[in-house]
Design an enzyme around this catalytic site. Structure first.
Site, PDB file in Angstrom:
ATOM      1  N   SER A 127       2.638   4.840   1.038  1.00  0.00           N
ATOM      2  CA  SER A 127       3.238   5.335   2.272  1.00  0.00           C
ATOM      3  C   SER A 127       2.123   6.007   3.090  1.00  0.00           C
ATOM      4  O   SER A 127       1.358   6.800   2.546  1.00  0.00           O
ATOM      5  CB  SER A 127       4.325   6.356   1.922  1.00  0.00           C
ATOM      6  N   GLY A 128       2.017   5.640   4.344  1.00  0.00           N
ATOM      7  CA  GLY A 128       0.977   6.212   5.199  1.00  0.00           C
ATOM      8  C   GLY A 128      -0.355   5.494   5.128  1.00  0.00           C
ATOM      9  O   GLY A 128      -1.334   5.907   5.769  1.00  0.00           O
ATOM     10  N   GLY A 148       0.852  -1.196   0.000  1.00  0.00           N
ATOM     11  CA  GLY A 148       0.000   0.000   0.000  1.00  0.00           C
ATOM     12  C   GLY A 148       0.881   1.237   0.000  1.00  0.00           C
ATOM     13  O   GLY A 148       2.110   1.145   0.192  1.00  0.00           O
ATOM     14  N   GLY A 194      -1.033   2.571   6.293  1.00  0.00           N
ATOM     15  CA  GLY A 194      -1.278   1.845   7.543  1.00  0.00           C
ATOM     16  C   GLY A 194      -0.619   0.470   7.597  1.00  0.00           C
ATOM     17  O   GLY A 194      -0.912  -0.318   8.510  1.00  0.00           O
ATOM     18  N   LYS A 195       0.282   0.177   6.677  1.00  0.00           N
ATOM     19  CA  LYS A 195       0.929  -1.146   6.634  1.00  0.00           C
ATOM     20  C   LYS A 195       1.603  -1.501   7.970  1.00  0.00           C
ATOM     21  O   LYS A 195       1.353  -2.568   8.518  1.00  0.00           O
ATOM     22  CB  LYS A 195       1.997  -1.193   5.518  1.00  0.00           C
ATOM     23  N   SER A 196       2.477  -0.612   8.445  1.00  0.00           N
ATOM     24  CA  SER A 196       3.238  -0.910   9.674  1.00  0.00           C
ATOM     25  C   SER A 196       2.314  -1.017  10.876  1.00  0.00           C
ATOM     26  O   SER A 196       2.482  -1.906  11.722  1.00  0.00           O
ATOM     27  CB  SER A 196       4.259   0.197   9.961  1.00  0.00           C
ATOM     28  N   SER A 221       6.122  -1.923  -1.888  1.00  0.00           N
ATOM     29  CA  SER A 221       6.161  -2.896  -3.005  1.00  0.00           C
ATOM     30  C   SER A 221       5.182  -2.473  -4.107  1.00  0.00           C
ATOM     31  O   SER A 221       4.175  -3.139  -4.339  1.00  0.00           O
ATOM     32  CB  SER A 221       5.891  -4.324  -2.512  1.00  0.00           C
TER      33      SER A 221
END
Ligand SMILES: Nc1ncnc2c1ncn2[C@@H]1O[C@H](COP(=O)(O)OS(=O)(=O)O)[C@@H](OP(=O)(O)O)[C@H]1O
Ligand SMILES: Nc1ncnc2c1ncn2[C@@H]1O[C@H](COP(=O)(O)OP(=O)(O)O)[C@@H](O)[C@H]1O
Length: 201
Positions: A37-38, A35, A40-42, A109
């Site tokens: 940047s920002g 997804g 919410g992946k992490s 990615s």
């Protein structure tokens, strides 16, 4: 870069992936978060790891920001460097799956080709593509690191979503609405892992 040498022979060791999985009492697999940047992946991967850990699942979270401080510290954000970043992470994830872990990866990615490369490397059934779908406007409003602001000001080049392409997954194993509550998203992911027999029902 040196190519594979015919004189290097694969060595099969006595303890197998299946035996390691039996010890862990769950299967090895990768949850591949992708997804903007920002998006919410992490956050979502971290919360899922916490939930899995409480359930006694052996996990490891590979996060783009962290991996780029070590294993991939020599790489930037050109298409070629992003490709190499994903290739290395895919290989590391494969080893961890062989160790019987539930691996969570949080990398933008952005290219379909690289995600497909990792899918083939890990193998169907063990590769779970998780699309954290959060509109660019929302990611930009969140901007926790101030990078969108810099990209808009022309101070940061090749920024995904601004002047570098993000190709959305067409058939992810799971689609997450990145504006929903994190607790709802975790419940959806745990359901999927149970349904696919990765972890116990
Ligand atoms: N040009 C550019 N484009 C995108 N992202 C950038 C860039 N420069 C730095 N950053 C920061 O690096 C994080 C993304 O690294 P990844 O390894 O996930 O990127 S990639 O998968 O190789 O595309 C990304 O972290 P996340 O916000 O967590 O996604 C950014 O903080
Ligand atoms: N489901 C959500 N709802 C509201 N805010 C969120 C949600 N997921 C993440 N955030 C917030 O959005 C920002 C970016 O999240 P982060 O996990 O760092 O994204 P990524 O790893 O994709 O760059 C953070 O400030 C985080 O607290």
């Amino acid at each position: 870069m040196a190519e594979h040498d015919d004189n290097v022979v694969w060595h099969a060791h006595p303890v197998t992936q299946e035996q390691r999985e039996r010890l862990h009492q769950h299967r090895g697999a990768v949850l591949w978060f992708t997804g903007l940047s920002g998006s919410g992946k992490s956050t979502v991967a971290g919360a899922l790891e916490e939930a899995l850990h409480k359930l006694g699942v052996s996990t490891y979270l590979l996060d783009g920001d962290n991996v780029r401080h070590g294993l991939c510290r020599d790489l930037g954000f050109s298409d070629a460097d992003r490709k190499e970043n994903i290739r290395r992470v895919g290989e590391v994830a494969k080893l961890m799956v062989d160790a019987g872990l539930v691996v969570l990866t949080a990398f933008i990615s952005p290219h379909r080709a690289e995600r497909q490369m990792v899918r083939e490397l890990i193998g169907e059934g063990r590769f779970i593509e998780v699309f954290v779908d959060t509109p660019l406007e929302i990611c930009e409003a969140r901007d926790p690191k101030g990078l969108y602001k810099k990209a808009r000001a022309g101070e940061l080049r090749n920024f995904t979503g601004i002047d570098s392409l993000y190709e959305s997954p067409s058939e992810p194993e799971i689609y997450l609405d990145g504006e929903q509550l994190v607790t709802n998203l975790i419940a959806q992911l745990l359901d999927l892992l149970r349904r696919d027999d990765i972890i116990k029902a």
